[in-house]
Scaffold this active site. Structure first.
Site, PDB file in Angstrom:
ATOM      1  N   LYS A 146      -3.293   6.497  -5.790  1.00  0.00           N
ATOM      2  CA  LYS A 146      -2.831   7.255  -6.963  1.00  0.00           C
ATOM      3  C   LYS A 146      -4.042   7.857  -7.694  1.00  0.00           C
ATOM      4  CE  LYS A 146       0.728   7.814  -8.440  1.00  0.00           C
ATOM      5  NZ  LYS A 146       1.807   8.807  -8.169  1.00  0.00           N
ATOM      6  N   THR A 151       0.014   6.747 -12.819  1.00  0.00           N
ATOM      7  CA  THR A 151       0.153   5.386 -13.343  1.00  0.00           C
ATOM      8  C   THR A 151      -1.088   4.946 -14.121  1.00  0.00           C
ATOM      9  OG1 THR A 151       0.256   3.077 -12.604  1.00  0.00           O
ATOM     10  CG2 THR A 151      -0.655   4.628 -11.048  1.00  0.00           C
ATOM     11  N   ASP A 152      -0.905   3.982 -15.007  1.00  0.00           N
ATOM     12  CA  ASP A 152      -2.064   3.414 -15.717  1.00  0.00           C
ATOM     13  C   ASP A 152      -2.930   2.550 -14.797  1.00  0.00           C
ATOM     14  OD1 ASP A 152      -0.323   1.261 -15.447  1.00  0.00           O
ATOM     15  OD2 ASP A 152      -0.277   0.745 -17.581  1.00  0.00           O
ATOM     16  N   GLU A 153      -2.403   2.218 -13.614  1.00  0.00           N
ATOM     17  CA  GLU A 153      -3.171   1.348 -12.711  1.00  0.00           C
ATOM     18  C   GLU A 153      -4.441   2.015 -12.193  1.00  0.00           C
ATOM     19  OE1 GLU A 153      -1.020  -0.746  -9.717  1.00  0.00           O
ATOM     20  OE2 GLU A 153       0.738  -0.953 -10.981  1.00  0.00           O
ATOM     21  N   ALA A 165       6.128   9.102  -4.172  1.00  0.00           N
ATOM     22  CA  ALA A 165       4.966   8.267  -3.839  1.00  0.00           C
ATOM     23  C   ALA A 165       5.449   7.024  -3.129  1.00  0.00           C
ATOM     24  CB  ALA A 165       4.223   7.851  -5.116  1.00  0.00           C
ATOM     25  N   LEU A 187      13.907  10.143   1.324  1.00  0.00           N
ATOM     26  CA  LEU A 187      14.795   8.971   1.441  1.00  0.00           C
ATOM     27  C   LEU A 187      14.152   7.888   2.321  1.00  0.00           C
ATOM     28  CD1 LEU A 187      18.388  10.560   1.638  1.00  0.00           C
ATOM     29  CD2 LEU A 187      17.176   9.657  -0.356  1.00  0.00           C
ATOM     30  N   LYS A 208      10.966 -15.715  -9.128  1.00  0.00           N
ATOM     31  CA  LYS A 208       9.664 -16.042  -8.531  1.00  0.00           C
ATOM     32  C   LYS A 208       8.546 -15.422  -9.358  1.00  0.00           C
ATOM     33  CE  LYS A 208      12.035 -17.590  -4.961  1.00  0.00           C
ATOM     34  NZ  LYS A 208      12.519 -18.974  -5.097  1.00  0.00           N
ATOM     35  N   TYR A 266      -2.612   0.831  -3.335  1.00  0.00           N
ATOM     36  CA  TYR A 266      -1.686   1.716  -4.070  1.00  0.00           C
ATOM     37  C   TYR A 266      -2.423   2.460  -5.183  1.00  0.00           C
ATOM     38  CZ  TYR A 266       1.522   3.060  -7.805  1.00  0.00           C
ATOM     39  OH  TYR A 266       2.151   3.755  -8.813  1.00  0.00           O
ATOM     40  N   ASP A 283      13.198  14.861  -1.405  1.00  0.00           N
ATOM     41  CA  ASP A 283      12.968  13.418  -1.235  1.00  0.00           C
ATOM     42  C   ASP A 283      13.192  13.056   0.233  1.00  0.00           C
ATOM     43  OD1 ASP A 283      13.181  10.783  -3.430  1.00  0.00           O
ATOM     44  OD2 ASP A 283      13.476  10.437  -1.284  1.00  0.00           O
TER      45      ASP A 283
HETATM   46  P1  NAD Z   1      10.076   4.651  -6.069  1.00  0.00           P
HETATM   47  O1  NAD Z   1       9.397   3.946  -4.954  1.00  0.00           O
HETATM   48  O2  NAD Z   1      11.288   4.031  -6.693  1.00  0.00           O
HETATM   49  O3  NAD Z   1      10.506   6.120  -5.588  1.00  0.00           O
HETATM   50  C1  NAD Z   1       9.697   6.934  -4.799  1.00  0.00           C
HETATM   51  C2  NAD Z   1      10.560   8.047  -4.216  1.00  0.00           C
HETATM   52  O4  NAD Z   1       9.707   8.922  -3.454  1.00  0.00           O
HETATM   53  C3  NAD Z   1      11.664   7.557  -3.264  1.00  0.00           C
HETATM   54  O5  NAD Z   1      12.883   8.211  -3.537  1.00  0.00           O
HETATM   55  C4  NAD Z   1      11.132   7.928  -1.879  1.00  0.00           C
HETATM   56  O6  NAD Z   1      12.167   8.194  -0.940  1.00  0.00           O
HETATM   57  C5  NAD Z   1      10.322   9.177  -2.191  1.00  0.00           C
HETATM   58  N1  NAD Z   1       9.258   9.416  -1.197  1.00  0.00           N
HETATM   59  C6  NAD Z   1       8.343   8.515  -0.747  1.00  0.00           C
HETATM   60  N2  NAD Z   1       7.540   9.099   0.168  1.00  0.00           N
HETATM   61  C7  NAD Z   1       7.948  10.398   0.267  1.00  0.00           C
HETATM   62  C8  NAD Z   1       7.503  11.504   1.025  1.00  0.00           C
HETATM   63  N3  NAD Z   1       6.467  11.384   1.878  1.00  0.00           N
HETATM   64  N4  NAD Z   1       8.144  12.683   0.871  1.00  0.00           N
HETATM   65  C9  NAD Z   1       9.181  12.801   0.015  1.00  0.00           C
HETATM   66  N5  NAD Z   1       9.654  11.793  -0.720  1.00  0.00           N
HETATM   67  C10 NAD Z   1       9.044  10.592  -0.597  1.00  0.00           C
HETATM   68  O7  NAD Z   1       8.946   4.926  -7.146  1.00  0.00           O
HETATM   69  P2  NAD Z   1       9.033   4.975  -8.745  1.00  0.00           P
HETATM   70  O8  NAD Z   1       8.829   3.611  -9.280  1.00  0.00           O
HETATM   71  O9  NAD Z   1      10.228   5.759  -9.128  1.00  0.00           O
HETATM   72  O10 NAD Z   1       7.716   5.832  -9.062  1.00  0.00           O
HETATM   73  C11 NAD Z   1       7.770   7.242  -9.144  1.00  0.00           C
HETATM   74  C12 NAD Z   1       6.402   7.771  -9.535  1.00  0.00           C
HETATM   75  O11 NAD Z   1       6.015   7.248 -10.786  1.00  0.00           O
HETATM   76  C13 NAD Z   1       5.284   7.397  -8.560  1.00  0.00           C
HETATM   77  O12 NAD Z   1       4.426   8.496  -8.429  1.00  0.00           O
HETATM   78  C14 NAD Z   1       4.586   6.230  -9.250  1.00  0.00           C
HETATM   79  O13 NAD Z   1       3.242   6.153  -8.861  1.00  0.00           O
HETATM   80  C15 NAD Z   1       4.742   6.618 -10.694  1.00  0.00           C
HETATM   81  N6  NAD Z   1       4.734   5.510 -11.662  1.00  0.00           N
HETATM   82  C16 NAD Z   1       5.565   4.448 -11.501  1.00  0.00           C
HETATM   83  C17 NAD Z   1       5.602   3.427 -12.457  1.00  0.00           C
HETATM   84  C18 NAD Z   1       6.538   2.245 -12.337  1.00  0.00           C
HETATM   85  O14 NAD Z   1       6.512   1.362 -13.180  1.00  0.00           O
HETATM   86  N7  NAD Z   1       7.406   2.178 -11.339  1.00  0.00           N
HETATM   87  C19 NAD Z   1       4.754   3.514 -13.565  1.00  0.00           C
HETATM   88  C20 NAD Z   1       3.899   4.626 -13.697  1.00  0.00           C
HETATM   89  C21 NAD Z   1       3.906   5.619 -12.742  1.00  0.00           C
HETATM   90  O1  TDX Z   2       8.369 -11.346  -7.738  1.00  0.00           O
HETATM   91  C1  TDX Z   2       7.434 -10.966  -8.455  1.00  0.00           C
HETATM   92  N1  TDX Z   2       6.822 -11.865  -9.280  1.00  0.00           N
HETATM   93  C2  TDX Z   2       5.801 -11.522 -10.116  1.00  0.00           C
HETATM   94  O2  TDX Z   2       5.292 -12.376 -10.847  1.00  0.00           O
HETATM   95  C3  TDX Z   2       6.969  -9.594  -8.450  1.00  0.00           C
HETATM   96  C4  TDX Z   2       7.607  -8.585  -7.538  1.00  0.00           C
HETATM   97  C5  TDX Z   2       5.943  -9.263  -9.302  1.00  0.00           C
HETATM   98  N2  TDX Z   2       5.356 -10.192 -10.105  1.00  0.00           N
HETATM   99  C6  TDX Z   2       4.300  -9.776 -11.049  1.00  0.00           C
HETATM  100  C7  TDX Z   2       3.210  -8.901 -10.496  1.00  0.00           C
HETATM  101  C8  TDX Z   2       2.846  -8.039 -11.693  1.00  0.00           C
HETATM  102  O3  TDX Z   2       1.928  -8.707 -12.537  1.00  0.00           O
HETATM  103  O4  TDX Z   2       4.972  -8.965 -12.031  1.00  0.00           O
HETATM  104  C9  TDX Z   2       4.152  -7.876 -12.457  1.00  0.00           C
HETATM  105  C10 TDX Z   2       4.865  -6.569 -12.165  1.00  0.00           C
HETATM  106  O5  TDX Z   2       4.921  -6.411 -10.753  1.00  0.00           O
HETATM  107  P1  TDX Z   2       5.502  -5.076 -10.062  1.00  0.00           P
HETATM  108  O6  TDX Z   2       6.911  -4.857 -10.509  1.00  0.00           O
HETATM  109  O7  TDX Z   2       5.242  -5.175  -8.615  1.00  0.00           O
HETATM  110  O8  TDX Z   2       4.654  -3.943 -10.775  1.00  0.00           O
HETATM  111  P2  TDX Z   2       3.075  -3.592 -10.828  1.00  0.00           P
HETATM  112  O9  TDX Z   2       2.349  -4.162  -9.677  1.00  0.00           O
HETATM  113  O10 TDX Z   2       2.603  -3.950 -12.215  1.00  0.00           O
HETATM  114  O11 TDX Z   2       3.154  -2.004 -10.651  1.00  0.00           O
HETATM  115  C11 TDX Z   2       4.188  -1.240 -11.320  1.00  0.00           C
HETATM  116  O12 TDX Z   2       3.695  -0.583 -12.453  1.00  0.00           O
HETATM  117  C12 TDX Z   2       2.813   0.488 -12.259  1.00  0.00           C
HETATM  118  C13 TDX Z   2       4.814  -0.225 -10.357  1.00  0.00           C
HETATM  119  O13 TDX Z   2       5.303  -0.896  -9.205  1.00  0.00           O
HETATM  120  C14 TDX Z   2       3.837   0.839  -9.979  1.00  0.00           C
HETATM  121  O14 TDX Z   2       4.464   1.833  -9.172  1.00  0.00           O
HETATM  122  C15 TDX Z   2       3.331   1.485 -11.244  1.00  0.00           C
HETATM  123  O15 TDX Z   2       2.320   2.405 -10.945  1.00  0.00           O
END
Ligand code: NAD
Ligand code: TDX
Length: 332
Positions: A152, A121-123, A80, A35, A203, A148, A33
């Site tokens: 992906k 991700t589903d996005e 990511a 960081l 918000k 983003y 990672d």
């Molecule tokens: P996050 O942003 O919390 O964590 C990402 C991590 O990757 C961090 O620890 C960061 O330091 C590390 N990182 C970033 N760039 C790097 C690099 N170049 N080299 C090494 N490490 C690096 O993200 P998350 O929400 O934990 O998401 C993790 C994975 O899951 C991602 O691939 C994301 O697309 C996927 N995902 C997330 C969600 C969601 O709801 N958050 C849903 C579906 C899929």
């Molecule tokens: O302050 C806020 N107010 C608000 O209404 C923020 C930060 C978000 N939102 C809305 C935007 C989205 O409709 O809430 C929903 C969720 O927002 P995020 O937490 O930014 O998630 P989203 O954009 O849906 O993406 C997340 O899910 C899929 C993760 O960040 C991605 O990494 C993952 O792939």
């Protein structure tokens, strides 16, 4: 004993996955990672040092990746740039990490014939209409909306091409929105919880009608582990737990669980290109691999998540001010 190389293991989902693997298997884990602002070494605190090694480094560093990959039985790729709002502000790191970083890992696992699991991700499928019964399946065409999700999608397609062209042993999972402990305060649910804790009104973007399909991160972890153990090489699995909720419902539930009036939130500038609705059909994962989510109730999972943020102010407080300052520049 299985040896895992987990990229992004200091992030939200990666760190929860590492905890899950150490608790439920005999595997040893090396975390790679960089960081970035999103990674936090404290998210891995308290884990057994004899089974967990931490390497600070970048997945685009081919020499480092080339050293670490041959020592692993499987690479689980979480690293990511993950936040849509950041990708609208500055897409470049998304291209570097999500595209070039994934490419760098693919070349290393190809050279050393190591199994690869790609976390996505589903996005990548774009969005669905608010009023339709449709849900994403493994056959839904790719149609990403944001920088983003486009990066992906690009990374998923690279994995598929490396499987087809080079016989890479890989699997892919596309999961819906995660919530739970250790999620960065930039994301929707932790932002609103920590806003209330900090005396700031939650918000909501626009009218808050947008729908997300929420899954507890522990269920995401168990699904990825199931795919590592029983998934078929070459396959893609969608991960979801039937958790569709509008953003407005989520904010109102957070406020109710935290003893606030349900209308004590602000409507702020909407996200440009804001995807309307995501919804996952996880039939393939459930029927082929027998996976089931454990966190059945969203309200219970949310209550536990609120309790975690209440008890871990030292973890989230350092990132809060900078995050809110960034949003303030966008009117959000
Ligand atoms: P996050 O942003 O919390 O964590 C990402 C991590 O990757 C961090 O620890 C960061 O330091 C590390 N990182 C970033 N760039 C790097 C690099 N170049 N080299 C090494 N490490 C690096 O993200 P998350 O929400 O934990 O998401 C993790 C994975 O899951 C991602 O691939 C994301 O697309 C996927 N995902 C997330 C969600 C969601 O709801 N958050 C849903 C579906 C899929
Ligand atoms: O302050 C806020 N107010 C608000 O209404 C923020 C930060 C978000 N939102 C809305 C935007 C989205 O409709 O809430 C929903 C969720 O927002 P995020 O937490 O930014 O998630 P989203 O954009 O849906 O993406 C997340 O899910 C899929 C993760 O960040 C991605 O990494 C993952 O792939």
């Amino acid at each position: 004993m299985m040896r895992l190389l987990v990229t992004g293991g200091a992030g939200f989902i990666g760190s929860n996955f590492v905890r899950h693997v150490l608790a439920h298997t005999e595997a040893s884990v090396t975390v790679l990672d960089a960081l970035t602002y999103a990674g936090n070494r404290d998210s891995l605190a308290g884990l057994p040092s004899d089974r967990l090694q931490f390497v600070r480094g970048d997945i685009t560093d081919a020499a480092l990746v080339g050293q670490l990959v041959p020592a692993a039985d499987v690479v689980v790729h979480f690293a990511a740039e993950s936040h849509n709002d950041n990708s609208l502000h500055d897409p470049r790191p998304f291209l570097t990490t999500n595209i070039v970083g994934t490419y760098t890992l693919l070349e290393a696992v190809r050279a050393h014939d190591v199994r690869f699991h790609h976390v996505s991700t589903d996005e990548v499928y774009g969005d669905l209409a608010l009023d339709s019964p449709d849900r994403f399946t493994e056959d839904t065409p790719y149609h990403p909306s944001s920088p983003y999700s486009a990066t992906k999608a690009g990374s998923d397609l690279l994995v598929r091409a490396w499987m087809r062209s080079f016989g890479l042993r890989a699997t892919i999972s596309n999961c819906s929105n995660n919530y739970g402990p250790y999620q960065h305060v930039e994301k929707f649910i932790p932002r609103q919880i920590t806003n209330v804790l900090a005396g700031i009104r939650p918000k909501l973007y626009g009218a808050g009608a947008n729908v997300r399909d929420w899954i507890h991160t522990e269920d995401h972890s168990s699904a990825v582990l199931t795919i590592l153990e029983r998934g078929r090489i070459g396959e893609t699995y969608l991960i979801g737990a039937d958790g569709e909720r509008s953003n407005r419902d989520v904010v109102e539930l957070i406020l109710a669980l935290m003893g606030q009036s349900p209308d004590a939130y602000d409507r702020v500038t909407d996200r440009p290109g804001h995807d309307l609705r995501y919804a996952i059909d996880a039939t393939k994962l459930r029927t082929e691999l027998g996976w089931r989510p454990r966190f059945a109730g969203f309200a219970d999972g949310l209550e536990a998540t609120i309790a975690w943020y209440q008890a871990h102010e030292g973890w989230w407080r350092p990132a809060k001010e900078a995050t809110e300052s960034f949003y303030a520049t966008k009117g959000q």
